[in-house]
Design a protein around this motif. Structure first.
Motif, PDB file in Angstrom:
ATOM      1  N   VAL A   1       5.510   1.571  -9.724  1.00 39.62           N
ATOM      2  CA  VAL A   1       5.159   2.529 -10.776  1.00 39.62           C
ATOM      3  C   VAL A   1       5.632   3.367  -9.891  1.00 39.62           C
ATOM      4  CG1 VAL A   1       3.603   3.267 -12.182  1.00 39.62           C
ATOM      5  CG2 VAL A   1       3.022   0.853 -11.872  1.00 39.62           C
ATOM      6  N   GLU A   2       5.921   3.986 -10.372  1.00 35.37           N
ATOM      7  CA  GLU A   2       6.130   6.323 -10.720  1.00 35.37           C
ATOM      8  C   GLU A   2       5.338   6.842 -11.018  1.00 35.37           C
ATOM      9  OE1 GLU A   2      11.144   5.621  -9.428  1.00 35.37           O
ATOM     10  OE2 GLU A   2      10.585   5.379 -12.500  1.00 35.37           O
ATOM     11  N   VAL A   3       5.729   6.522 -12.514  1.00 34.67           N
ATOM     12  CA  VAL A   3       4.445   7.414 -13.836  1.00 34.67           C
ATOM     13  C   VAL A   3       3.293   6.877 -13.991  1.00 34.67           C
ATOM     14  CG1 VAL A   3       4.849   9.301 -15.131  1.00 34.67           C
ATOM     15  CG2 VAL A   3       6.803   9.424 -13.800  1.00 34.67           C
ATOM     16  N   PRO A   4       2.173   6.892 -13.608  1.00 35.77           N
ATOM     17  CA  PRO A   4       1.374   6.651 -14.527  1.00 35.77           C
ATOM     18  C   PRO A   4       1.006   7.224 -16.164  1.00 35.77           C
ATOM     19  CG  PRO A   4       0.454   7.133 -12.454  1.00 35.77           C
ATOM     20  CD  PRO A   4       1.657   7.648 -12.072  1.00 35.77           C
ATOM     21  N   ARG A   5       0.268   6.448 -17.254  1.00 32.66           N
ATOM     22  CA  ARG A   5       0.335   6.462 -18.190  1.00 32.66           C
ATOM     23  C   ARG A   5      -0.254   7.830 -18.316  1.00 32.66           C
ATOM     24  NH1 ARG A   5      -1.959   2.589 -20.436  1.00 32.66           N
ATOM     25  NH2 ARG A   5      -4.034   3.707 -21.120  1.00 32.66           N
ATOM     26  N   TRP A   6      -0.247   9.010 -18.901  1.00 29.30           N
ATOM     27  CA  TRP A   6      -0.121  10.170 -19.325  1.00 29.30           C
ATOM     28  C   TRP A   6      -0.113  11.525 -18.517  1.00 29.30           C
ATOM     29  CZ3 TRP A   6      -5.418   7.185 -21.485  1.00 29.30           C
ATOM     30  CH2 TRP A   6      -5.199   6.483 -22.671  1.00 29.30           C
TER      31      TRP A   6
ATOM     32  N   ARG B   1       5.554  13.253  -0.779  1.00 30.31           N
ATOM     33  CA  ARG B   1       6.502  11.781  -0.776  1.00 30.31           C
ATOM     34  C   ARG B   1       5.217  10.766  -0.077  1.00 30.31           C
ATOM     35  NH1 ARG B   1       9.647  15.331  -1.233  1.00 30.31           N
ATOM     36  NH2 ARG B   1      11.808  14.785  -0.733  1.00 30.31           N
ATOM     37  N   ILE B   2       5.411   9.626  -0.921  1.00 30.27           N
ATOM     38  CA  ILE B   2       4.848   8.715  -1.235  1.00 30.27           C
ATOM     39  C   ILE B   2       5.380   7.274  -0.517  1.00 30.27           C
ATOM     40  CG2 ILE B   2       3.723   6.890  -2.936  1.00 30.27           C
ATOM     41  CD1 ILE B   2       3.667   8.956  -4.102  1.00 30.27           C
ATOM     42  N   TYR B   3       5.534   6.720   0.652  1.00 22.96           N
ATOM     43  CA  TYR B   3       6.054   5.981   0.677  1.00 22.96           C
ATOM     44  C   TYR B   3       5.506   4.545   0.843  1.00 22.96           C
ATOM     45  CZ  TYR B   3       8.721   9.092   3.437  1.00 22.96           C
ATOM     46  OH  TYR B   3       9.904  10.435   3.949  1.00 22.96           O
ATOM     47  N   ILE B   4       6.501   3.243   0.317  1.00 21.96           N
ATOM     48  CA  ILE B   4       5.685   1.658   0.315  1.00 21.96           C
ATOM     49  C   ILE B   4       5.387   1.211   1.425  1.00 21.96           C
ATOM     50  CG2 ILE B   4       5.663  -0.070  -1.034  1.00 21.96           C
ATOM     51  CD1 ILE B   4       4.666   3.305  -2.439  1.00 21.96           C
TER      52      ILE B   4
ATOM     53  N   THR C   1       1.001  -0.759  -0.269  1.00 19.30           N
ATOM     54  CA  THR C   1       0.480  -0.099  -0.228  1.00 19.30           C
ATOM     55  C   THR C   1       0.774   1.506  -0.203  1.00 19.30           C
ATOM     56  OG1 THR C   1       0.017  -0.238   2.804  1.00 19.30           O
ATOM     57  CG2 THR C   1      -1.555  -1.122   1.126  1.00 19.30           C
ATOM     58  N   THR C   2       0.154   2.628  -0.136  1.00 20.47           N
ATOM     59  CA  THR C   2       0.851   3.732   0.067  1.00 20.47           C
ATOM     60  C   THR C   2       0.303   4.576   0.551  1.00 20.47           C
ATOM     61  OG1 THR C   2      -0.593   4.445  -1.639  1.00 20.47           O
ATOM     62  CG2 THR C   2       1.633   3.518  -3.182  1.00 20.47           C
TER      63      THR C   2
ATOM     64  N   GLY D   1       2.755   4.780  -7.310  1.00 25.31           N
ATOM     65  CA  GLY D   1       3.372   4.020  -6.188  1.00 25.31           C
ATOM     66  C   GLY D   1       2.467   2.852  -6.568  1.00 25.31           C
ATOM     67  N   GLU D   2       1.752   1.870  -7.112  1.00 23.21           N
ATOM     68  CA  GLU D   2       1.011   0.291  -7.306  1.00 23.21           C
ATOM     69  C   GLU D   2       2.581  -0.282  -7.773  1.00 23.21           C
ATOM     70  OE1 GLU D   2      -1.542  -1.560 -10.379  1.00 23.21           O
ATOM     71  OE2 GLU D   2      -1.911   0.554 -10.273  1.00 23.21           O
ATOM     72  N   VAL D   3       2.739  -1.562  -7.061  1.00 18.27           N
ATOM     73  CA  VAL D   3       3.430  -2.291  -7.597  1.00 18.27           C
ATOM     74  C   VAL D   3       3.002  -3.096  -8.114  1.00 18.27           C
ATOM     75  CG1 VAL D   3       5.286  -4.832  -6.282  1.00 18.27           C
ATOM     76  CG2 VAL D   3       4.378  -2.309  -5.340  1.00 18.27           C
ATOM     77  N   MET D   4       3.199  -3.201  -9.736  1.00 21.09           N
ATOM     78  CA  MET D   4       2.687  -4.326 -10.604  1.00 21.09           C
ATOM     79  C   MET D   4       3.190  -5.451 -11.322  1.00 21.09           C
ATOM     80  SD  MET D   4       1.733  -2.538 -14.314  1.00 21.09           S
ATOM     81  CE  MET D   4       0.040  -1.458 -14.107  1.00 21.09           C
ATOM     82  N   GLN D   5       3.002  -6.966 -11.434  1.00 20.26           N
ATOM     83  CA  GLN D   5       3.620  -7.561 -12.034  1.00 20.26           C
ATOM     84  C   GLN D   5       3.638  -8.368 -13.118  1.00 20.26           C
ATOM     85  OE1 GLN D   5       1.089  -8.027  -9.059  1.00 20.26           O
ATOM     86  NE2 GLN D   5       3.266  -7.617  -7.616  1.00 20.26           N
ATOM     87  N   VAL D   6       4.616  -7.936 -13.942  1.00 22.83           N
ATOM     88  CA  VAL D   6       4.970  -7.615 -15.399  1.00 22.83           C
ATOM     89  C   VAL D   6       5.871  -8.514 -16.020  1.00 22.83           C
ATOM     90  CG1 VAL D   6       4.855  -5.449 -15.094  1.00 22.83           C
ATOM     91  CG2 VAL D   6       7.121  -6.191 -15.053  1.00 22.83           C
ATOM     92  N   LYS D   7       5.839  -9.389 -17.254  1.00 24.88           N
ATOM     93  CA  LYS D   7       6.028 -10.437 -18.068  1.00 24.88           C
ATOM     94  C   LYS D   7       6.928  -9.009 -19.047  1.00 24.88           C
ATOM     95  CE  LYS D   7       4.187 -13.206 -20.986  1.00 24.88           C
ATOM     96  NZ  LYS D   7       2.945 -13.654 -22.036  1.00 24.88           N
ATOM     97  N   VAL D   8       8.528  -9.870 -19.046  1.00 25.00           N
ATOM     98  CA  VAL D   8       9.197  -8.865 -20.167  1.00 25.00           C
ATOM     99  C   VAL D   8       9.708  -9.559 -21.135  1.00 25.00           C
ATOM    100  CG1 VAL D   8      12.054  -8.181 -20.268  1.00 25.00           C
ATOM    101  CG2 VAL D   8      10.917  -7.742 -17.775  1.00 25.00           C
TER     102      VAL D   8
END
Length: 314
Positions: free
Chosen positions: A74-79, A43-46, A30-31, A159-166
């Motif tokens: 995620v530091e910067v959301p799209r748009w 600031r955004i703490y995790i 959570t943020t 601040g979201e923690v996303m699970q990704v495929k490279v």
């Protein structure tokens, strides 16, 4: 027609299967917002289920090592335009907005792009060592965790923690430093089962790789900088190559957090890395957050942030 229907049916089955298998990747991060958004003290703490953590050091690099599923902060959301990033210097490494010449930094809108054109962030437990000369690019690292551009349909949250495929990577040369950009997709995105390597990106999302290269080339020009360059003439390297790059920068992070490499001012305080000399108590991590500025309403953003900049490449 029958062939198209068969492919569509197969894709739906793959999506259902993939989504089901990745449900376990949802993690309890959570943020915690402190200070006022659009201010120097924001600031955004995790936090995990036990309290504040360092997103750089305490979030594992892998959500599923066996299947090469990575965590992405995620530091910067799209748009969006605010240049948010992990603060390497402050204890617990909160996300903060970059500052240039005493002013908050916003990325310019270079027509036809608006803000960032993908979700942008970093893979935790990685570090591009500024003392290491990369064999493939001929330049040293940029002293940051490795960057990720996530190309799924959903606009993520800061601040979201996303699970990704490279899927692959490109190598930006930013002011003489190697700045890898990992291309990835959210494992829960409907297109994830259809994207397995960088060659699939152009097939499924035509124009995206070209736009990505253009974006990185021109985004600093409105600030008076020159066009950015790429290693490999801008060629996107494949998934296997990207995995090797990530593995290398993870090893550099291990040296950093174990005090086997010069930190150069980077805060290595963490609460979970057992063999690190920088481990601190959970209560001390909570104190850092408690002593930070109280949250407050967002400050207004100057209208100039919305300006279009018309940039042409020579």
């Amino acid at each position: 027609m029958l062939e198209r229907l068969a492919r569509s049916s197969l894709a739906r089955k793959l999506v259902r299967s993939f989504s089901s298998s990745t449900a376990l990747f949802n993690m309890p991060y959570t943020t915690i917002e402190r200070g006022q958004p659009n201010s120097l003290d924001y600031r955004i703490y995790i936090s995990d289920e036990n309290g504040p953590i360092s997103p750089l050091h305490d979030i594992p690099i892998f959500a599923d090592a066996a299947n090469k599923v990575f965590n992405m902060l995620v530091e910067v959301p799209r748009w969006t335009n605010a240049k948010m990033e992990i603060n390497l210097k402050e204890i617990m490494n909160p996300i903060k907005q970059d500052v240039k010449k005493g002013k908050l930094r916003f990325v310019a809108n270079c027509f036809p792009h608006h803000g960032y054109i993908w979700n942008y962030g970093a893979i935790p437990q990685t570090w591009e060592n500024p003392e290491h000369l990369d064999d493939s690019t001929g330049c040293k690292g940029d002293n940051d965790p490795i960057d990720v551009i996530e190309i799924g349909y959903r606009v993520a949250k800061r601040g979201e923690v996303m699970q990704v495929k490279v899927l692959g990577t490109v190598a930006l040369i930013d002011e003489g430093e190697t700045d890898w950009k990992i291309i990835a997709i959210d494992v829960n995105d409907p297109d994830a089962p259809l994207l397995n390597d960088v060659s699939d990106v152009e097939k499924l999302k035509p124009g995206l790789l070209k736009a990505t290269l253009e974006w990185f080339k021109i985004y600093k020009i409105p600030d008076g900088k020159t066009e950015n360059k790429f290693a490999f003439n801008g060629e996107a390297k494949n998934r296997e190559f990207a995995h090797k790059v990530i593995d290398e920068v993870h090893k550099f992070w291990q040296q950093l957090v174990k005090k086997e490499a010069e930190a150069g001012g980077i805060s290595c305080a963490n609460v979970t890395v057992a063999d690190s000399p920088f481990v601190i108590q959970r209560g001390d991590a909570q104190d850092v957050v408690d002593k930070s500025p109280q949250p407050g309403p967002a400050l207004p953003i100057e209208p100039i942030v919305d300006k279009w900049h018309y940039v042409s490449l020579k």
